[in-house]
Write a protein that holds these residues in place. Sequence first.
Motif, short mmCIF file in Angstrom:
data_model
loop_
_atom_site.label_atom_id
_atom_site.label_comp_id
_atom_site.label_asym_id
_atom_site.label_seq_id
_atom_site.Cartn_x
_atom_site.Cartn_y
_atom_site.Cartn_z
N MET A 1 -2.82 -4.61 5.25
CA MET A 1 -3.21 -4.26 3.90
C MET A 1 -2.64 -5.30 2.97
O MET A 1 -1.45 -5.55 2.94
N LEU A 3 -1.84 -5.97 -0.75
CA LEU A 3 -1.69 -5.19 -1.96
C LEU A 3 -1.65 -6.05 -3.21
O LEU A 3 -1.17 -5.62 -4.23
N ARG A 18 -7.12 2.25 -5.54
CA ARG A 18 -6.53 1.58 -4.38
C ARG A 18 -5.18 2.21 -4.02
O ARG A 18 -4.88 2.44 -2.85
N GLU A 22 -4.61 4.21 -0.49
CA GLU A 22 -3.63 3.63 0.43
C GLU A 22 -2.26 4.29 0.33
O GLU A 22 -1.27 3.78 0.84
N GLU A 25 -0.08 4.77 3.47
CA GLU A 25 0.45 3.50 3.96
C GLU A 25 1.59 3.00 3.06
O GLU A 25 2.60 2.49 3.55
N ILE A 26 1.43 3.18 1.76
CA ILE A 26 2.49 2.81 0.81
C ILE A 26 3.74 3.64 1.09
O ILE A 26 4.86 3.11 1.14
N PRO A 83 -6.28 -2.42 8.35
CA PRO A 83 -5.68 -1.21 7.76
C PRO A 83 -6.21 0.04 8.42
O PRO A 83 -7.35 0.09 8.87
N TRP A 84 -5.35 1.05 8.49
CA TRP A 84 -5.74 2.33 9.03
C TRP A 84 -6.75 2.98 8.11
O TRP A 84 -6.60 2.98 6.90
N ARG A 85 -7.78 3.49 8.66
CA ARG A 85 -8.79 4.21 7.89
C ARG A 85 -8.89 5.62 8.43
O ARG A 85 -9.00 5.80 9.64
N ARG A 105 -11.80 6.33 -7.77
CA ARG A 105 -12.05 6.61 -6.35
C ARG A 105 -13.06 7.74 -6.22
O ARG A 105 -13.00 8.73 -6.92
#
Length: 128
Positions: A1, A3, A18, A22, A25-26, A83-85, A105
């Motif tokens: 990812m 950023l 975003r 994410e 993951e953050i 990146p993981w989806r 989003r």
Amino acid sequence: MALDMGGSGMGDAAEWARICAEFQEILRDANRFGLRARLTRLVERTRAGTRALPEWRVLLADIERLRAAEESGGSRNGDSDRPWRPWSAAPEASDHVCPDEVCDRLATPVLGRSPSCDLFAADMRPSG
């Protein structure tokens, strides 16, 4: 990812989207790099109505810097280039939007359940 949000020409709503998309993951990276308390304070401020986007940019840049340092040191787990989806079923007819009207989003329900916004700890609401 990647950023990199500073200077990208991305609008505020797109940056918030975003961060929202994410967020897990953050959170994972903040835990990994010892930034959890800082992230927690920033999330609390955001949920309280303070739109601290400049502070989010700094945090995300720090995470990216730490990630790059880790990768250059040879410690790498998995395929960090992809990146993981999250899994999703076929999209349903209605889109859902930010529960606090901060980001742009759009998400579709999965198996009849409203998508959630981890940043605001709430279900996204149907658009329209």
